[in-house]
Write a protein that holds these residues in place. Structure first.
Motif, PDB file in Angstrom:
ATOM      1  N   UNK A 139      26.733  18.437 -36.489  1.00  0.00           N
ATOM      2  CA  UNK A 139      27.476  17.194 -36.287  1.00  0.00           C
ATOM      3  C   UNK A 139      28.793  17.427 -35.557  1.00  0.00           C
ATOM      4  N   UNK A 140      29.323  18.657 -35.644  1.00  0.00           N
ATOM      5  CA  UNK A 140      30.654  18.934 -35.076  1.00  0.00           C
ATOM      6  C   UNK A 140      30.671  20.339 -34.479  1.00  0.00           C
ATOM      7  N   UNK A 141      30.097  20.500 -33.292  1.00  0.00           N
ATOM      8  CA  UNK A 141      30.076  21.823 -32.663  1.00  0.00           C
ATOM      9  C   UNK A 141      31.155  21.983 -31.594  1.00  0.00           C
ATOM     10  N   UNK A 142      31.656  20.887 -31.042  1.00  0.00           N
ATOM     11  CA  UNK A 142      32.646  20.984 -29.962  1.00  0.00           C
ATOM     12  C   UNK A 142      34.030  21.248 -30.536  1.00  0.00           C
ATOM     13  N   UNK A 143      34.573  22.445 -30.246  1.00  0.00           N
ATOM     14  CA  UNK A 143      35.898  22.796 -30.751  1.00  0.00           C
ATOM     15  C   UNK A 143      36.951  22.763 -29.647  1.00  0.00           C
ATOM     16  N   UNK A 144      36.523  22.640 -28.399  1.00  0.00           N
ATOM     17  CA  UNK A 144      37.463  22.492 -27.279  1.00  0.00           C
ATOM     18  C   UNK A 144      36.726  21.836 -26.122  1.00  0.00           C
ATOM     19  N   UNK A 145      37.427  20.952 -25.416  1.00  0.00           N
ATOM     20  CA  UNK A 145      36.809  20.296 -24.258  1.00  0.00           C
ATOM     21  C   UNK A 145      37.910  19.861 -23.292  1.00  0.00           C
ATOM     22  N   UNK A 146      37.669  20.068 -22.025  1.00  0.00           N
ATOM     23  CA  UNK A 146      38.569  19.613 -20.967  1.00  0.00           C
ATOM     24  C   UNK A 146      37.816  18.642 -20.071  1.00  0.00           C
ATOM     25  N   UNK A 147      38.478  17.557 -19.676  1.00  0.00           N
ATOM     26  CA  UNK A 147      37.861  16.498 -18.862  1.00  0.00           C
ATOM     27  C   UNK A 147      36.613  15.924 -19.548  1.00  0.00           C
ATOM     28  N   UNK A 148      36.769  15.614 -20.823  1.00  0.00           N
ATOM     29  CA  UNK A 148      35.651  15.075 -21.601  1.00  0.00           C
ATOM     30  C   UNK A 148      35.124  13.750 -21.093  1.00  0.00           C
ATOM     31  N   UNK A 149      35.880  13.085 -20.182  1.00  0.00           N
ATOM     32  CA  UNK A 149      35.410  11.816 -19.629  1.00  0.00           C
ATOM     33  C   UNK A 149      34.129  11.994 -18.811  1.00  0.00           C
TER      34      UNK A 149
END
Length: 212
Positions: free
Chosen positions: A38-48
């Motif tokens: 359910x919660x694997x993303x711990x960092x993201x850039x330009x998530x749009x």
């Protein structure tokens, strides 16, 4: 301590890549250690680019990773994916391993090529060149529920007929595909799948156990 340093470096690298390639480039870091789909993303850039954020769930490659042996896993470079609204992405996924060789994170780069493909099509039209059809791309889900829906839809496509017209053998094939794809790693997936195919959860386990 070393693990924290590695993650900090990956986050800095993610920022550097999107600064270099611009707003059409998304970089995502998935955490494989928690096994929380359910919660694997711990960092993201330009998530749009894919409409995702920190705390969102697994993509197809995360599910595939958790469903296979570590020695079978290989980095995937330059493959096509797509968003729910139809934009085409060029993606690469790289496994970040610890000193024992066990995968800890997946470092994913997704570049939105939509505008480039539109420009390419216009140029080919002007030059009277034949268009090369785009390879079918895998869709990037925004959450694990969408991921499960995608897998169910793919299982039905492989059979080529709606559930109402499927034989028992057709449904067995669908269940086996879903099992091989790791769909049953998703919490409460058995309830949704059994309801979708009009079978009991007990039948699901029987279908998986039937020898091929």
């Amino acid at each position: 301590m070393m693990e924290d340093m590695n993650l900090e470096f990956l986050k800095r690298l993610a920022k550097g890549l999107v600064e270099h390639f611009g707003s059409h480039c998304e970089v995502v870091i998935h955490d494989l250690k928690s096994h929380n789909l359910q919660k694997t993303i711990i960092a993201i850039e330009n998530g749009h680019v894919t409409n995702r954020k920190i705390g969102d769930g697994a993509s197809h490659i995360v599910l595939d990773t958790l469903n296979h042996q570590e020695e079978e896993l290989e980095d995937a470079i330059g493959y096509l994916t797509k968003t729910h609204d139809g934009r085409v992405l060029k993606s690469s996924s790289i496994y970040i391993r610890d000193e024992k060789g066990e995968p800890q994170y997946i470092f994913c780069i997704n570049y939105d090529m939509t505008q480039l493909t539109i420009a390419e099509s216009a140029i080919k039209s002007l030059l009277n060149l034949e268009s090369t059809p785009c390879t079918e791309a895998e869709e990037i889900p925004t959450n694990v529920n969408d991921l499960l829906d995608d897998l169910i839809e793919e299982s039905v496509k492989r059979i080529g007929k709606p559930v109402a017209l499927m034989s028992k053998e057709d449904k067995i094939s669908c269940i086996r595909f879903l099992n091989d794809a790791g769909a049953f790693l998703i919490t409460k997936s058995g309830d949704k799948i059994s309801t979708y195919f009009g079978i009991s959860k007990y039948s699901i386990y029987n279908y998986i156990d039937i020898k091929r």
